[in-house]
Design a protein around this motif. Structure first.
Motif, PDB file in Angstrom:
ATOM      1  N   TYR A 187      -5.991  -1.308  -7.660  1.00 53.12           N
ATOM      2  CA  TYR A 187      -5.247  -2.179  -6.751  1.00 53.12           C
ATOM      3  C   TYR A 187      -4.158  -1.397  -6.005  1.00 53.12           C
ATOM      4  O   TYR A 187      -4.006  -1.525  -4.798  1.00 53.12           O
ATOM      5  CB  TYR A 187      -4.661  -3.362  -7.517  1.00 53.12           C
ATOM      6  N   LYS A 188      -3.408  -0.558  -6.749  1.00 49.92           N
ATOM      7  CA  LYS A 188      -2.340   0.228  -6.115  1.00 49.92           C
ATOM      8  C   LYS A 188      -2.924   1.236  -5.133  1.00 49.92           C
ATOM      9  O   LYS A 188      -2.346   1.499  -4.086  1.00 49.92           O
ATOM     10  CB  LYS A 188      -1.509   0.957  -7.174  1.00 49.92           C
ATOM     11  N   LYS A 189      -4.061   1.784  -5.479  1.00 46.07           N
ATOM     12  CA  LYS A 189      -4.694   2.768  -4.592  1.00 46.07           C
ATOM     13  C   LYS A 189      -5.132   2.093  -3.284  1.00 46.07           C
ATOM     14  O   LYS A 189      -5.010   2.678  -2.221  1.00 46.07           O
ATOM     15  CB  LYS A 189      -5.893   3.379  -5.303  1.00 46.07           C
ATOM     16  N   THR A 235      -2.009   1.522  -0.935  1.00 47.39           N
ATOM     17  CA  THR A 235      -1.463   2.721  -0.288  1.00 47.39           C
ATOM     18  C   THR A 235      -2.374   3.257   0.802  1.00 47.39           C
ATOM     19  O   THR A 235      -1.934   4.044   1.624  1.00 47.39           O
ATOM     20  CB  THR A 235      -1.197   3.828  -1.309  1.00 47.39           C
TER      21      THR A 235
END
Length: 109
Positions: free
Chosen positions: A103-105, A108
């Motif tokens: 999710y964080k990838k 970004t």
């Protein structure tokens, strides 16, 4: 015992391979059943006596040299340290962290 072992099974004289293997195999089986170390060795020797009662290997030179020294308390050999739910929780946390990483990838990019 000098190297830091809490207990030790050793031979006080020359040991016969066949009888020693039989006794130590049964010794570990009795340890897994929860017996104290001295009692497990005694029961293993007793089992050897029962099996070899009529043989020439009944002589004490085949079973008496094995001695136990040190801490004689029972040990836990066969029970797992962690239960089923511990593994389920660990897998859940792993999947959760993996999904958070994905999710964080995506955020970004």
């Amino acid at each position: 015992i000098r190297a830091g072992a809490k207990s030790c099974v050793y031979g006080s004289s020359k040991l016969d391979d066949k009888s020693t293997a039989f006794i130590l195999t049964n010794f570990y089986e009795f340890l897994q059943q929860g017996f104290a170390k001295d009692e497990a060795l005694y029961k293993a020797k007793l089992k050897y006596w029962e099996v070899n009662r009529l043989d020439e290997e009944f002589s004490p030179i085949f079973w008496s040299p094995l001695i136990i020294q040190g801490n004689l308390n029972p040990i836990n050999l066969g029970k797992p340290k962690y239960g089923f739910w511990d593994f389920v929780l660990a897998e859940f946390l792993f999947v959760l962290l993996l999904l958070l990483g994905i999710y964080k990838k995506q955020i970004t990019i």
